[in-house]
Design a protein around this motif. Structure first.
Motif, short mmCIF file in Angstrom:
data_model
loop_
_atom_site.label_atom_id
_atom_site.label_comp_id
_atom_site.label_asym_id
_atom_site.label_seq_id
_atom_site.Cartn_x
_atom_site.Cartn_y
_atom_site.Cartn_z
N THR A 1 43.16 48.44 40.74
CA THR A 1 41.73 48.56 41.04
C THR A 1 40.84 48.00 39.94
OG1 THR A 1 41.77 50.81 40.12
CG2 THR A 1 42.08 50.58 42.50
N GLY A 2 41.38 47.77 38.76
CA GLY A 2 40.58 47.20 37.68
C GLY A 2 41.24 47.42 36.35
N TRP A 3 40.58 46.91 35.33
CA TRP A 3 41.07 47.07 33.97
C TRP A 3 40.50 48.36 33.39
CZ3 TRP A 3 44.22 43.09 31.99
CH2 TRP A 3 44.32 41.97 32.81
N GLU B 1 39.69 38.05 41.81
CA GLU B 1 38.81 39.15 41.45
C GLU B 1 39.31 39.92 40.23
OE1 GLU B 1 39.65 38.34 44.46
OE2 GLU B 1 37.76 37.99 45.50
N LEU B 2 40.61 40.20 40.17
CA LEU B 2 41.13 40.96 39.04
C LEU B 2 41.00 40.16 37.75
CD1 LEU B 2 42.49 43.54 38.08
CD2 LEU B 2 44.71 42.47 38.53
N ARG C 1 38.71 37.94 37.08
CA ARG C 1 37.29 37.95 36.71
C ARG C 1 36.89 39.28 36.10
NH1 ARG C 1 33.25 39.74 39.53
NH2 ARG C 1 34.49 39.84 41.44
N LEU C 2 37.36 40.38 36.67
CA LEU C 2 37.04 41.69 36.14
C LEU C 2 37.60 41.89 34.73
CD1 LEU C 2 37.64 43.96 39.27
CD2 LEU C 2 35.44 43.42 38.20
#
Length: 433
Positions: free
Chosen positions: A100-102, A271-272, A274-275
């Motif tokens: 879901t993200g870093w 997306e990942l 970029r995040l």
């Protein structure tokens, strides 16, 4: 190795691994298998899908590599081959896991990602993270095709999942938008499902596959190809009833069909990246990487079709295998490039990968560069590599080049990009007729 820690105050179970591979398609699985086979390295590959293997899982046709020269594998067999190789080598393979993200903190901090799965929330810390999240086709909405929003509109991936995973009916008459390799795969899927393919359309003046593939579609399936044609509008409310086609000369015609498949026009699933603060290349829209698949965030690598959109599964798997060496070097010495020289293309070329060079270590582990062109290049055209007005390399294209087909450039010139020139302008690749 994998190390598990108590649940953190955030409610997430915390774990640590040596290498985390995000994406279990051919690139991620091939990388995991080679890394794990070295021994002493804890490798975990995660994927949000319920089964590993990526896009080949839905491609029932042969041509995905061979166990022996006489028995080419189908897509599902190819996916299973790499999944089995990773597990046999000792890698941990987890599906149904979404990154879901870093974790909170600056991009220069420890590498850690937050994931969710049926087992709950986790935070995974890794010494190296390899992004292998692949690419997706642009849907109708991203292509700005006007009209209502009826049922019966697919991308190739949606078509294959509907027909081969969910076994749902598709319709009776279909139009395929595109004329590249994946477009002909869509034709095959439709015909196997008993759907009549009324036509293929492309805005380009010709198809973008080998003559044998195009001839096979015309002879076996009777599918006409309309060139210089685009989809102007979708018709129908509850279900698609037809498509308005517009020709380059301004003429329009309506074609009755209840299914349309938009193929090609790939974009990396970035997306990942970029995040995580990873720089994206403006041309490919994937992570900018050097010849060792390193991004500009220390310890983060990127491989496969995340780098530029679609290439054959074999190309993605080969990059996964080649990336193992640079990842192991990072685990050993933590080295990151001190400077990165951009590699850019000029029209009619569209993009190039790798698209960065480390002047202190200009090796290109892929054995060369991959490019795509926007328009057909005539036989005996030349690719010219230059920097600051000085020509570094010239390569003849004996057969020319076609849009949406792979074009390769030798990496022999990379050693001529000197470390003392690291602050100079980018390397440029152009076409000379």
């Amino acid at each position: 190795m994998t190390r598990e820690q108590p649940t953190s105050p955030t409610g997430r179970r915390e774990r640590a691994v040596d290498v985390l591979v995000v994406g279990a398609g051919p690139a991620g699985l091939a990388l995991a298998s080679r890394l794990a086979a070295t021994g002493g390295v804890g490798v975990e590959a995660v994927d949000r899908e319920d089964e590993p293997g990526g896009v080949p899982r839905y491609c029932l046709h042969a041509g995905f590599g061979t166990r022996d020269p006489r028995r080419p594998m189908t897509g599902p067999a190819y996916a299973l081959h790499w999944a089995d190789a990773a597990v046999r080598a000792g890698a941990t393979l987890r599906t149904g896991v979404t990154v879901t993200g870093w974790s909170d903190g600056p991009p220069t901090g420890p590498l850690a990602v937050d994931v969710t799965s049926p087992a709950g929330l986790e935070r995974i810390t890794a010494r190296a993270v390899v992004l292998a999240t692949g690419a997706r086709e642009r849907p109708r909405s991203a292509r700005l095709v006007p009209g209502a929003r009826p049922a019966g509109v697919f991308t190739t991936g949606e078509l294959q999942r509907t027909a081969r995973l969910h076994h749902r009916p598709l319709g009776r008459r279909a139009l395929v938008v595109g004329a590249e390799s994946v477009s002909y795969s869509a034709v095959r899927t439709l015909r196997e499902a008993g759907v009549e393919v009324v036509a293929m359309v492309t805005e380009l003046p010709h198809h973008q596959v080998s003559p044998a593939t195009a001839l096979d579609a015309r002879l076996r399936h009777g599918v006409p190809l309309l060139v210089g044609t685009r989809v102007g509008e979708l018709l129908g409310r509850g279900r698609l009833s037809g498509v308005v086609l517009r020709r380059a000369d301004g003429r329009s015609t309506a074609v009755a069909c209840d299914t349309v498949v938009f193929t090609g026009d790939w974009i990396p699933d970035h997306e990942l990246a970029r995040l995580g603060g990873v720089t994206l290349d403006r041309a490919t829209r994937g992570p900018a990487v050097d010849g060792s698949f390193r991004t500009d965030r220390a310890g983060v690598f990127a491989v496969g079709n995340l780098l530029r959109g679609v290439e054959p599964a074999g190309t993605a798997a080969r990059e996964g295998l080649l990336a193992a060496g640079p990842v192991l070097r990072h685990l050993r010495d933590g080295a990151a490039p001190a400077a990165r020289v951009p590699v850019q293309v000029e029209a009619p070329l569209r993009w190039i990968t790798p698209n960065r060079l480390d002047p202190a270590d200009p090796r290109v582990t892929t054995g060369g560069f991959i490019l795509r062109t926007e328009s057909r290049l005539a036989p005996w055209s030349s690719l010219v590599v230059s920097r600051a007005g000085s020509e570094l390399h010239r390569q003849r294209l004996v057969r020319g080049a076609t849009p949406n087909r792979t074009l390769r450039l030798s990496a022999a010139w990379t050693t001529r990009v000197r470390a003392e020139d690291r602050d100079a302008e980018p390397v440029r690749v152009s076409v000379e007729h």
